[in-house]
Design a protein around this motif. Structure first.
Motif, mmCIF file in Angstrom:
data_model
loop_
_atom_site.group_PDB
_atom_site.id
_atom_site.type_symbol
_atom_site.label_atom_id
_atom_site.label_comp_id
_atom_site.label_asym_id
_atom_site.label_seq_id
_atom_site.Cartn_x
_atom_site.Cartn_y
_atom_site.Cartn_z
ATOM 1 N N PRO A 1 -0.341 -3.431 -15.478
ATOM 2 C CA PRO A 1 0.063 -4.315 -14.372
ATOM 3 C C PRO A 1 1.128 -5.323 -14.773
ATOM 4 O O PRO A 1 1.989 -5.675 -13.958
ATOM 5 C CB PRO A 1 -1.247 -5.008 -13.968
ATOM 6 C CG PRO A 1 -2.156 -4.858 -15.132
ATOM 7 C CD PRO A 1 -1.777 -3.561 -15.776
ATOM 8 N N SER B 1 -2.338 1.080 -8.059
ATOM 9 C CA SER B 1 -2.129 -0.119 -8.870
ATOM 10 C C SER B 1 -0.668 -0.254 -9.293
ATOM 11 O O SER B 1 -0.089 -1.352 -9.252
ATOM 12 C CB SER B 1 -3.034 -0.062 -10.105
ATOM 13 O OG SER B 1 -2.800 -1.153 -10.960
ATOM 14 N N THR B 2 -0.049 0.849 -9.679
ATOM 15 C CA THR B 2 1.359 0.833 -10.086
ATOM 16 C C THR B 2 2.255 0.371 -8.939
ATOM 17 O O THR B 2 3.098 -0.526 -9.100
ATOM 18 C CB THR B 2 1.794 2.231 -10.552
ATOM 19 O OG1 THR B 2 1.055 2.590 -11.723
ATOM 20 C CG2 THR B 2 3.284 2.269 -10.857
ATOM 21 N N SER C 1 -2.205 -1.463 -0.948
ATOM 22 C CA SER C 1 -3.584 -1.570 -1.427
ATOM 23 C C SER C 1 -4.551 -0.982 -0.418
ATOM 24 O O SER C 1 -5.428 -0.169 -0.766
ATOM 25 C CB SER C 1 -3.952 -3.042 -1.687
ATOM 26 O OG SER C 1 -3.109 -3.631 -2.634
ATOM 27 N N THR D 1 -11.151 2.290 -6.977
ATOM 28 C CA THR D 1 -9.806 2.101 -6.406
ATOM 29 C C THR D 1 -9.528 0.623 -6.170
ATOM 30 O O THR D 1 -8.444 0.120 -6.487
ATOM 31 C CB THR D 1 -9.675 2.867 -5.076
ATOM 32 O OG1 THR D 1 -10.133 4.207 -5.254
ATOM 33 C CG2 THR D 1 -8.223 2.911 -4.622
ATOM 34 N N PHE E 1 -8.820 -1.227 -9.482
ATOM 35 C CA PHE E 1 -7.465 -1.021 -9.999
ATOM 36 C C PHE E 1 -6.439 -1.800 -9.178
ATOM 37 O O PHE E 1 -5.466 -2.320 -9.731
ATOM 38 C CB PHE E 1 -7.126 0.470 -10.017
ATOM 39 C CG PHE E 1 -7.413 1.120 -11.337
ATOM 40 C CD1 PHE E 1 -6.514 1.045 -12.384
ATOM 41 C CD2 PHE E 1 -8.607 1.790 -11.543
ATOM 42 C CE1 PHE E 1 -6.787 1.633 -13.609
ATOM 43 C CE2 PHE E 1 -8.896 2.380 -12.755
ATOM 44 C CZ PHE E 1 -7.978 2.309 -13.796
ATOM 45 N N VAL E 2 -6.644 -1.874 -7.889
ATOM 46 C CA VAL E 2 -5.732 -2.651 -7.048
ATOM 47 C C VAL E 2 -5.775 -4.122 -7.451
ATOM 48 O O VAL E 2 -4.742 -4.793 -7.548
ATOM 49 C CB VAL E 2 -6.093 -2.457 -5.562
ATOM 50 C CG1 VAL E 2 -5.425 -3.523 -4.707
ATOM 51 C CG2 VAL E 2 -5.664 -1.068 -5.094
ATOM 52 N N ARG F 1 -6.456 -5.269 -10.358
ATOM 53 C CA ARG F 1 -5.771 -5.424 -11.642
ATOM 54 C C ARG F 1 -4.267 -5.521 -11.452
ATOM 55 O O ARG F 1 -3.574 -6.162 -12.244
ATOM 56 C CB ARG F 1 -6.114 -4.240 -12.562
ATOM 57 C CG ARG F 1 -7.542 -4.288 -13.065
ATOM 58 C CD ARG F 1 -8.007 -2.984 -13.665
ATOM 59 N NE ARG F 1 -9.451 -2.999 -13.889
ATOM 60 C CZ ARG F 1 -10.192 -1.936 -14.141
ATOM 61 N NH1 ARG F 1 -9.614 -0.743 -14.202
ATOM 62 N NH2 ARG F 1 -11.484 -2.043 -14.321
ATOM 63 N N ALA F 2 -3.736 -4.894 -10.400
ATOM 64 C CA ALA F 2 -2.310 -5.026 -10.096
ATOM 65 C C ALA F 2 -1.954 -6.465 -9.764
ATOM 66 O O ALA F 2 -0.828 -6.912 -10.004
ATOM 67 C CB ALA F 2 -1.939 -4.114 -8.927
ATOM 68 N N TRP G 1 -10.761 -8.668 -2.938
ATOM 69 C CA TRP G 1 -9.366 -8.258 -2.775
ATOM 70 C C TRP G 1 -8.765 -8.889 -1.522
ATOM 71 O O TRP G 1 -7.601 -9.325 -1.536
ATOM 72 C CB TRP G 1 -9.264 -6.736 -2.678
ATOM 73 C CG TRP G 1 -7.933 -6.297 -2.139
ATOM 74 C CD1 TRP G 1 -6.741 -6.288 -2.798
ATOM 75 C CD2 TRP G 1 -7.645 -5.886 -0.802
ATOM 76 N NE1 TRP G 1 -5.732 -5.878 -1.965
ATOM 77 C CE2 TRP G 1 -6.256 -5.624 -0.730
ATOM 78 C CE3 TRP G 1 -8.425 -5.700 0.341
ATOM 79 C CZ2 TRP G 1 -5.646 -5.196 0.441
ATOM 80 C CZ3 TRP G 1 -7.816 -5.264 1.496
ATOM 81 C CH2 TRP G 1 -6.438 -5.017 1.543
#
Length: 459
Positions: free
Chosen positions: A67, A292-293, A311, A369, A372-373, A375-376, A439
């Motif tokens: 990230p 995430s990317t 997201s 999922t 990971f979002v 973590r972005a 989130w």
């Protein structure tokens, strides 16, 4: 929405293939060592569980680079990416020392596990060989984090497929011996993995200098010493991420250890259900990494609205596919289980567990999922707390209460392995819903944040 789904899918499918290739490593090791001896197979199972716990915990810390790099890439701050990668390699070196000591001197861990004397020496030999491959494994994680961050997961996938093609011949050579090499048994597959890891690491470092997309980063253009400020930023994000990975792994490992008390038939049924769940998990994991990317790149480009939309679409995509998978598992449940074993007793033990897996997978897709979002957004501390409370508290604690009928009032259908799987499903539901709510808070906060702080802040 369709455009976002195409973007996510374009990044997710190479990640999925690469992850399946990694899973195949373990399958190949088990199948080939099982043909050598039962003692080596038992030592492989024990040694691999210890190695995986150490490896996942350490590589989880290095995954923080993804990230960080993706946000900088979105912001077009290319020279800073080179600096972050150099610092991540220093961090990998420090983590290698910790991991190497644990793997090369596993006596305390084996004593804690009360390992039988017959397995001790083979397990130690297996772990000590893998200790020498750990530096390469951590270096390759740095490479894969950078590659995924810039949206080039195929560069990782190609190397992982190539590694898989080498695994069988190297395993055959080192496990069973030949051409002057003695038969090593279980430690032979560790030697094969170590050899492959070093090959992957060296190729990864070469590609970082040769591939056009990495050229602006000038990663190896100059030497630098560790910079504490950047190291601390990576650790603030990486340590909670590593802990969250470790919580996931240990929650499943301990569940298997508890279920083993119910006998080999029940444990075999659990292994089948767990394997099905692990294969299904690869798809939402890949979608999570891809989402995430894209989210991190959007945040780096100061487009928080686009990041929030990406997201949401990534999470919805993962859950929708999970619903399809669940329906397929429910419809084909007897046939899937019979593909694993012809034993009628094991089939009977697995049937109710695989039924639970269909529901379990929906919440698994939601939680991984969303994690990971988050973590972005460089958010990892609160998700780790949610994981610990849900997976260890509700999942393991609740599973123990139900499985062993501690209260004395648990219905019969909720005892045994079913109790653990039901509690684990509830824990994933709590984790998934908790992460999703968090989130929403974080993404709204980013909409109103100072643009200058969006890339540099960590939480």
């Amino acid at each position: 929405m369709l455009a976002d789904v195409r973007k996510i899918a374009g990044l997710a499918w190479p990640v999925l293939i690469g992850q399946l290739a990694i899973i195949a490593f373990g399958v190949i090791d088990t199948a080939m060592v099982g043909r050598y001896s039962a003692v080596d197979l038992a030592a492989l199972g024990l040694g691999s569980s210890i190695y995986i716990s150490v490896y996942i915990g350490l590589t989880g810390i290095l995954t923080a680079l993804q990230p960080i790099t993706a946000q900088l890439y979105g912001a077009r701050r290319y020279s800073e990416i080179g600096e972050e990668v150099r610092q991540a390699l220093w961090l990998a070196l420090a983590l290698t020392v910790i991991g190497f000591l644990i793997l090369f001197f596993p006596g305390p861990v084996l004593h804690l596990a009360r390992v039988p004397e017959a397995l001790h020496d083979r397990t130690v030999a297996y772990l000590r060989i893998l200790a020498f491959g750990l530096p390469a494994g951590l270096a390759f994680r740095v490479y894969s984090s950078v590659t995924n961050a810039v949206g080039k997961p195929r560069l990782v996938m190609i190397l992982q497929i190539g590694a898989l093609l080498l695994k069988v011949p190297l395993n055959t050579w080192f496990i069973f011996g030949g051409l002057g090499v003695p038969a090593l048994g279980g430690p032979g597959c560790a030697l094969a993995s170590t050899t492959i890891n070093w090959g992957l690491a060296m190729l990864g470092m070469v590609l970082l200098t040769r591939v056009d997309v990495f050229q602006p980063f000038a990663i190896f253009a100059r030497f630098c010493w560790p910079v504490w400020r950047r190291q601390a930023a990576q650790l603030r994000l990486g340590i909670p991420m590593g802990l969250s990975y470790l919580i996931e792994v240990t929650s499943y490992t301990f569940m298997a250890l508890f279920i083993a008390r119910f006998g080999t038939t029940t444990l075999a049924g659990h292994q089948i259900a767990g394997n099905i769940g692990a294969v299904l998990y690869m798809t939402p994991l890949s979608i999570g990494i891809a989402s995430s990317t894209l989210v991190a790149q959007a945040l780096g480009a100061h487009r928080p609205e686009a990041a929030r939309t990406l997201s949401r679409h990534g999470i919805m995509m993962a859950v929708a596919i999970a619903c399809c998978y669940a329906a397929i598992v429910l419809a084909l449940r007897p046939f899937i289980i019979e593909g694993y074993t012809p034993n009628a007793q094991v089939v009977a033990a697995a049937l109710p567990l695989v039924l639970i897996v269909a529901c379990y997978h929906l919440f698994d897709a939601l939680q991984i999922t969303t994690a990971f979002v988050l973590r972005a957004y460089k958010v990892a501390v609160v998700p780790t707390v949610i994981y610990a409370v849900a997976l260890w508290g509700v999942g393991l604690g609740g599973g123990y209460m139900l499985g062993f009928n501690v209260s004395g009032v648990t219905p019969e259908w909720l005892t045994g392995a079913r109790g653990f799987w039901v509690a684990n499903t509830a824990s994933l539901a709590i984790a998934g819903i908790g992460l999703l709510m968090y989130w929403r808070v974080v993404s709204k906060r980013y909409l109103h944040a100072d643009p200058a702080l969006r890339v540099d802040s960590t939480a």
